[in-house]
Design a protein around this motif. Structure first.
Motif, PDB file in Angstrom:
ATOM      1  N   MET B   1       0.841  -1.200   0.000  1.00 31.86           N
ATOM      2  CA  MET B   1       0.000   0.000   0.000  1.00 31.86           C
ATOM      3  C   MET B   1       0.873   1.246   0.000  1.00 31.86           C
ATOM      4  SD  MET B   1      -2.257   1.042   3.272  1.00 31.86           S
ATOM      5  CE  MET B   1      -1.816   2.648   3.915  1.00 31.86           C
ATOM      6  N   SER B   2       0.569   2.149  -0.872  1.00 32.75           N
ATOM      7  CA  SER B   2       1.338   3.384  -0.889  1.00 32.75           C
ATOM      8  C   SER B   2       0.941   4.253   0.303  1.00 32.75           C
ATOM      9  CB  SER B   2       1.075   4.108  -2.211  1.00 32.75           C
ATOM     10  OG  SER B   2       0.764   5.452  -1.955  1.00 32.75           O
ATOM     11  N   GLU B   3       1.818   5.108   0.720  1.00 37.63           N
ATOM     12  CA  GLU B   3       1.546   5.914   1.910  1.00 37.63           C
ATOM     13  C   GLU B   3       0.426   6.912   1.670  1.00 37.63           C
ATOM     14  OE1 GLU B   3       2.547   5.999   5.144  1.00 37.63           O
ATOM     15  OE2 GLU B   3       3.319   4.024   4.670  1.00 37.63           O
ATOM     16  N   LEU B   4       0.155   7.207   0.409  1.00 35.84           N
ATOM     17  CA  LEU B   4      -0.765   8.309   0.158  1.00 35.84           C
ATOM     18  C   LEU B   4      -2.135   7.877  -0.335  1.00 35.84           C
ATOM     19  CD1 LEU B   4       1.845  10.807  -1.221  1.00 35.84           C
ATOM     20  CD2 LEU B   4       0.526  11.039   0.884  1.00 35.84           C
ATOM     21  N   GLU B   5      -2.400   6.602  -0.409  1.00 33.50           N
ATOM     22  CA  GLU B   5      -3.752   6.223  -0.800  1.00 33.50           C
ATOM     23  C   GLU B   5      -4.342   5.230   0.188  1.00 33.50           C
ATOM     24  OE1 GLU B   5      -3.502   2.988  -4.158  1.00 33.50           O
ATOM     25  OE2 GLU B   5      -2.297   4.734  -4.701  1.00 33.50           O
ATOM     26  N   ALA B   6      -5.669   5.177   0.201  1.00 35.92           N
ATOM     27  CA  ALA B   6      -6.365   4.280   1.114  1.00 35.92           C
ATOM     28  C   ALA B   6      -6.085   2.834   0.709  1.00 35.92           C
ATOM     29  CB  ALA B   6      -7.845   4.569   1.041  1.00 35.92           C
ATOM     30  N   PRO B   7      -6.152   1.912   1.683  1.00 35.42           N
ATOM     31  CA  PRO B   7      -5.902   0.510   1.345  1.00 35.42           C
ATOM     32  C   PRO B   7      -6.817   0.053   0.205  1.00 35.42           C
ATOM     33  CG  PRO B   7      -6.162   0.794   3.715  1.00 35.42           C
ATOM     34  CD  PRO B   7      -6.435   2.109   3.098  1.00 35.42           C
ATOM     35  N   LYS B   8      -6.233  -0.644  -0.759  1.00 36.23           N
ATOM     36  CA  LYS B   8      -6.988  -1.054  -1.952  1.00 36.23           C
ATOM     37  C   LYS B   8      -8.126  -1.999  -1.614  1.00 36.23           C
ATOM     38  CE  LYS B   8      -3.870  -0.379  -5.807  1.00 36.23           C
ATOM     39  NZ  LYS B   8      -2.577  -0.139  -5.121  1.00 36.23           N
ATOM     40  N   SER B   9      -7.902  -2.823  -0.584  1.00 37.01           N
ATOM     41  CA  SER B   9      -8.923  -3.805  -0.247  1.00 37.01           C
ATOM     42  C   SER B   9     -10.222  -3.148   0.207  1.00 37.01           C
ATOM     43  CB  SER B   9      -8.410  -4.728   0.845  1.00 37.01           C
ATOM     44  OG  SER B   9      -8.103  -3.947   1.985  1.00 37.01           O
ATOM     45  N   LEU B  10     -10.148  -1.865   0.587  1.00 33.78           N
ATOM     46  CA  LEU B  10     -11.350  -1.179   1.052  1.00 33.78           C
ATOM     47  C   LEU B  10     -11.962  -0.296  -0.031  1.00 33.78           C
ATOM     48  CD1 LEU B  10     -10.122   0.050   4.560  1.00 33.78           C
ATOM     49  CD2 LEU B  10     -11.234  -2.105   4.000  1.00 33.78           C
ATOM     50  N   ALA B  11     -11.270  -0.218  -1.158  1.00 40.85           N
ATOM     51  CA  ALA B  11     -11.636   0.781  -2.161  1.00 40.85           C
ATOM     52  C   ALA B  11     -13.083   0.663  -2.643  1.00 40.85           C
ATOM     53  CB  ALA B  11     -10.685   0.696  -3.349  1.00 40.85           C
ATOM     54  N   HIS B  12     -13.597  -0.571  -2.715  1.00 40.05           N
ATOM     55  CA  HIS B  12     -14.933  -0.746  -3.296  1.00 40.05           C
ATOM     56  C   HIS B  12     -16.047  -0.722  -2.250  1.00 40.05           C
ATOM     57  CE1 HIS B  12     -13.664  -4.613  -1.803  1.00 40.05           C
ATOM     58  NE2 HIS B  12     -14.922  -4.982  -1.788  1.00 40.05           N
ATOM     59  N   ILE B  13     -15.696  -0.588  -0.973  1.00 39.20           N
ATOM     60  CA  ILE B  13     -16.722  -0.641   0.077  1.00 39.20           C
ATOM     61  C   ILE B  13     -17.402   0.721   0.197  1.00 39.20           C
ATOM     62  CG2 ILE B  13     -17.101  -1.042   2.539  1.00 39.20           C
ATOM     63  CD1 ILE B  13     -14.607  -2.870   2.430  1.00 39.20           C
ATOM     64  N   LYS B  14     -18.742   0.700   0.206  1.00 38.32           N
ATOM     65  CA  LYS B  14     -19.455   1.983   0.136  1.00 38.32           C
ATOM     66  C   LYS B  14     -19.394   2.775   1.445  1.00 38.32           C
ATOM     67  CE  LYS B  14     -22.494   0.536  -3.601  1.00 38.32           C
ATOM     68  NZ  LYS B  14     -22.458  -0.947  -3.465  1.00 38.32           N
ATOM     69  N   HIS B  15     -19.546   2.056   2.584  1.00 38.07           N
ATOM     70  CA  HIS B  15     -19.548   2.762   3.865  1.00 38.07           C
ATOM     71  C   HIS B  15     -18.705   2.004   4.893  1.00 38.07           C
ATOM     72  CE1 HIS B  15     -22.871   5.424   2.681  1.00 38.07           C
ATOM     73  NE2 HIS B  15     -23.374   4.357   2.070  1.00 38.07           N
ATOM     74  N   ILE B  16     -17.978   2.743   5.711  1.00 44.71           N
ATOM     75  CA  ILE B  16     -17.225   2.120   6.798  1.00 44.71           C
ATOM     76  C   ILE B  16     -17.658   2.765   8.113  1.00 44.71           C
ATOM     77  CG2 ILE B  16     -14.947   1.693   7.798  1.00 44.71           C
ATOM     78  CD1 ILE B  16     -13.787   1.776   4.995  1.00 44.71           C
ATOM     79  N   VAL B  17     -18.110   1.943   9.050  1.00 44.74           N
ATOM     80  CA  VAL B  17     -18.575   2.450  10.342  1.00 44.74           C
ATOM     81  C   VAL B  17     -17.795   1.752  11.449  1.00 44.74           C
ATOM     82  CG1 VAL B  17     -20.542   2.600  11.911  1.00 44.74           C
ATOM     83  CG2 VAL B  17     -20.900   2.893   9.454  1.00 44.74           C
ATOM     84  N   LEU B  18     -17.295   2.531  12.401  1.00 44.18           N
ATOM     85  CA  LEU B  18     -16.603   1.922  13.541  1.00 44.18           C
ATOM     86  C   LEU B  18     -17.530   1.907  14.746  1.00 44.18           C
ATOM     87  CD1 LEU B  18     -14.020   4.100  12.349  1.00 44.18           C
ATOM     88  CD2 LEU B  18     -12.984   2.174  13.512  1.00 44.18           C
ATOM     89  N   VAL B  19     -17.397   0.889  15.581  1.00 44.29           N
ATOM     90  CA  VAL B  19     -18.141   0.867  16.834  1.00 44.29           C
ATOM     91  C   VAL B  19     -17.110   0.964  17.951  1.00 44.29           C
ATOM     92  CG1 VAL B  19     -19.719  -0.427  18.293  1.00 44.29           C
ATOM     93  CG2 VAL B  19     -19.972  -0.514  15.818  1.00 44.29           C
ATOM     94  N   LEU B  20     -17.198   2.045  18.722  1.00 46.14           N
ATOM     95  CA  LEU B  20     -16.174   2.333  19.715  1.00 46.14           C
ATOM     96  C   LEU B  20     -16.773   2.536  21.092  1.00 46.14           C
ATOM     97  CD1 LEU B  20     -14.142   5.170  17.925  1.00 46.14           C
ATOM     98  CD2 LEU B  20     -13.395   2.829  18.182  1.00 46.14           C
ATOM     99  N   SER B  21     -15.955   2.301  22.119  1.00 51.20           N
ATOM    100  CA  SER B  21     -16.309   2.714  23.465  1.00 51.20           C
ATOM    101  C   SER B  21     -15.053   2.659  24.309  1.00 51.20           C
ATOM    102  CB  SER B  21     -17.350   1.779  24.067  1.00 51.20           C
ATOM    103  OG  SER B  21     -17.493   2.088  25.431  1.00 51.20           O
ATOM    104  N   GLY B  22     -14.895   3.629  25.172  1.00 56.72           N
ATOM    105  CA  GLY B  22     -13.729   3.588  26.044  1.00 56.72           C
ATOM    106  C   GLY B  22     -13.843   2.465  27.050  1.00 56.72           C
ATOM    107  N   LYS B  23     -15.077   2.085  27.346  1.00 58.55           N
ATOM    108  CA  LYS B  23     -15.332   1.141  28.423  1.00 58.55           C
ATOM    109  C   LYS B  23     -15.548  -0.259  27.863  1.00 58.55           C
ATOM    110  CE  LYS B  23     -16.728   0.437  32.747  1.00 58.55           C
ATOM    111  NZ  LYS B  23     -15.494  -0.032  33.353  1.00 58.55           N
ATOM    112  N   GLY B  24     -15.158  -1.257  28.608  1.00 54.61           N
ATOM    113  CA  GLY B  24     -15.398  -2.630  28.186  1.00 54.61           C
ATOM    114  C   GLY B  24     -16.759  -3.121  28.646  1.00 54.61           C
ATOM    115  N   GLY B  25     -17.263  -4.124  27.955  1.00 55.31           N
ATOM    116  CA  GLY B  25     -18.497  -4.784  28.383  1.00 55.31           C
ATOM    117  C   GLY B  25     -19.741  -3.923  28.328  1.00 55.31           C
ATOM    118  N   VAL B  26     -19.723  -2.873  27.522  1.00 58.85           N
ATOM    119  CA  VAL B  26     -20.917  -2.040  27.434  1.00 58.85           C
ATOM    120  C   VAL B  26     -21.807  -2.485  26.281  1.00 58.85           C
ATOM    121  CG1 VAL B  26     -19.865  -0.024  28.482  1.00 58.85           C
ATOM    122  CG2 VAL B  26     -19.747  -0.306  26.022  1.00 58.85           C
TER     123      VAL B  26
END
Lengths: 322, 307
Positions: B1-26
């Motif tokens: 992967m070049s430093e200046l482009e997004a990973p190719k494996s993700l290129a065709h995915i329409k939306h990326i959503v992260l699920v985060l929480s500082g706390k465990g077990g929530v």
């Protein structure tokens, strides 16, 4: 879009032996690493801080770890209960060390959220919750209580080392150590250093909730303890069952479909210390930083916790006498 | 992967959503699971990436314990939940043989595993959503994922909290993390807010309530909604796992057969359920309409496709 500074640093290679390793700068993984020459030129041999840690912790009688592979099962809650319970015995000096660096909860639970740490010639002084109960946590060092600590493992390790080396505990009967979830840097580091101190780690208390999703992670933690040679004092099942305050009907909110903590303890041949029922007042007491045990002496959860603490004391204090 | 482009494996995915929480077990993994199931029901093609390396729960949530993930010449092939291949999952859990064995890895190793998961997975061609489930905290895994996604323009992050102050405090830290790494916050979900007693229908706030809403208001973040404690969802997950019984250690099987007598009656009901896929079971569940509000709140933000 500009890139935050955090990203511009060189990364360690995947199998980095760590700068403290004998192989630092020499292993295969080091070839090509920007820090190779620095690592190679570091003094080798055992960590020079180990004697300092040994010396600093030499007056501590018992060291107990509170562990769980899973987050949010009540490690910090139990740590706070255990600390309150131990400290209620005025003959004991108790210290609490919060190793959860990215999400420290103990300062709030012990009602010392806004304290700051004091540094003197003799090192960092713990924050005293009570005359015989001291606490150290990264929360006391933050400029702003909501600041995020975005640290990689190596940085966390060096803070843990400071906690061990530079905190001026004085003589303690108990040092209770609360950990973050998982089996990673913090756990490896604390075990690494404490196992070399006088008396080592007395043992670990594992916490789980009844459902299999949680047991699954705790099973991993158990295996970690076995691999790392940490003695297991026992397993506690938290949040087991809830009694409706209105109709007194009991519900299993987190269902033990695979037998819960008891079955897991049996599977691994470890002691099952008991189950603590859910009581909404526990959460409230923790949010207010008060001792649940003192406030609600009549709660079944109080009985369960005190029973567990007594078993732990018998086990830990018994071993040194014999 | 070049430093200046997004990973190719993700290129065709329409939306990326992260699920985060500082706390465990929530309930990060529960929310991830429900988000994935809800989106599939809405007709999207969904991928789930589990970057909790030391405590992966996602395989169990989808009833996929014991499955293995294979590597082809071009990269890792995700595990599919359903026959129609609408829902695919990647987790370290699929690479560890024994479900009890622990992975005690320090940071650099975790980083390299995550890099592989990001740049080296062959996601289905027409993936609409990639949902990333994370471990608690703001450490190696989070820095790595932020680093990997910094040019990938993800939709943003869903923050999960439970109502009590101890949990909200940790989530505030996670919010600050999002600001620092420039993840857009899609909103806050308050999980485990209230439990309805099955006997008297009295609602008890076991972990108090309202903490998530207050936090969202204070920081002008979308409040996506709250989820009550619903033992039937946990039950659905656990029942779904009963299918893959042969993977469980002996003792567990024994303890289950002990209880067999009580269960005989339930068994018949369960058998019926077993024939349905997890997606179909979820469609019928009581929590689905509650979660749908949350999903609609995310979708209504109208975030344009990355492609």
């Amino acid at each position: 879009m500009t890139v935050p500074d955090e990203y511009n640093k060189e990364k360690e290679p995947e199998n980095c032996p760590g700068p403290e390793s004998e192989n630092a700068g020499k292993s295969d993984a080091c070839n090509g690493c920007a820090n190779q020459s620095i690592c190679e030129s570091l003094p080798k041999g055992p960590d020079p801080d180990i004697p300092l840690i040994q010396d600093n912790l030499s007056q501590i009688q018992h060291k107990v770890l509170v562990l769980s592979g899973k987050g949010g099962v009540g490690k910090s809650t139990f740590t706070s209960m255990l600390s309150w319970a131990l400290a209620s015995d005025e003959a004991l000096e108790v210290g609490v060390m919060d190793l959860d660096i990215c999400g420290p909860s103990l300062p709030k639970m012990l009602g010392t959220e806004n304290e700051i740490i004091h540094q003197s010639n003799s090192g960092w002084s713990p924050v005293y919750v009570d005359d015989n109960l001291g606490l150290i946590s990264i929360q006391f060092m933050l400029p702003d209580s909501d600041a995020a600590i975005i640290w990689r493992g190596s940085k966390k390790n060096s803070l843990i080392k400071n906690f061990l080396k530079d905190v001026n505990w004085g003589p303690l009967d108990y040092l209770v150590i609360d950990t973050p979830p998982g089996t990673t840097d913090e756990h490896l580091t604390i075990n690494n250093y404490l196992s070399k101190t006088n008396g080592g780690i007395d043992g670990a208390v594992l916490i789980t909730t009844p459902q299999e999703v949680s047991l699954l992670d705790v099973r991993k933690e158990l295996n970690f303890c076995l691999k790392a040679g940490i003695k297991i004092l026992g397993l506690i099942e938290n949040m087991s069952g809830f009694v409706c305050p209105n109709c007194k009907g009991e519900s299993k909110i987190f269902k033990p479909t695979t037998g819960g903590g008891k079955a897991l303890a049996k599977e691994f041949g470890i002691k099952f210390l008991g189950s603590i029922p859910l009581d909404p007042r526990i959460g409230k007491a923790c949010d207010q930083g008060q001792s649940f045990l003192d406030m609600y002496e009549d709660s079944p959860a109080t009985d369960a916790i005190l029973d567990i603490v007594n078993q732990l004391r018998d086990d830990v204090e018994g071993t040194t006498e014999s | 992967m070049s430093e200046l482009e997004a990973p190719k494996s993700l290129a065709h995915i329409k939306h990326i959503v992260l699920v985060l929480s500082g706390k465990g077990g929530v309930g990060k993994s529960s929310v991830t699971t429900q988000l994935a199931l809800s989106l599939v029901i809405k007709g999207f093609k969904v991928g789930v990436l589990d970057i909790d390396l030391t405590g992966p729960s996602i395989p169990r949530m989808f009833g996929l314990e014991g499955k293995s993930m294979f590597q082809s010449e071009r990269g890792w092939i995700p595990v599919y939940v359903d026959n129609d291949e609408r829902l695919s999952v990647v987790s370290l859990g699929f690479l560890i043989g024994d479900r009890g064995s622990s992975v005690a890895w320090r940071g650099p190793k975790k980083t390299s595993m995550i890099n592989q998961f990001i740049s080296n997975v062959i996601w289905p061609k027409d993936l609409d959503y990639l949902i990333i489930d994370t471990p608690p905290g703001t450490s190696d895994e989070h820095i790595s994922i932020a680093e990997q996604l910094r040019l990938a323009n993800p939709d943003g992050a869903v923050l999960v909290t439970t109502p009590q102050a101890v949990s909200v405090n940790d989530v505030k830290k996670e919010m600050n993390f999002c600001h620092k790494v420039r993840f857009k916050i899609l909103g806050i979900v308050e999980n485990m807010s209230g439990f309805i007693c099955p006997y008297c229908a009295e609602c008890t706030n076991i972990f108090s309530s309202g903490g998530g809403k207050i936090l969202a208001d204070q920081h002008q973040i979308n409040y996506l909604g709250n989820l009550p404690i619903d033992p039937t969802f946990v039950e659905m997950i656990e029942n779904n796992n009963m299918d893959s019984k042969n993977e469980l250690p002996e003792l567990e099987r024994l303890s289950i057969s002990d209880k067999q007598s009580d269960k005989d009656r339930e068994e018949k009901n369960q058998e019926k359920k077993h024939k349905e896929s997890l997606v179909d079971q979820y469609k019928e569940s009581s929590i689905k309409p509650v979660f749908e509000i949350i999903v609609d709140n995310i979708l209504s933000q109208g975030i344009p496709s990355r492609v």
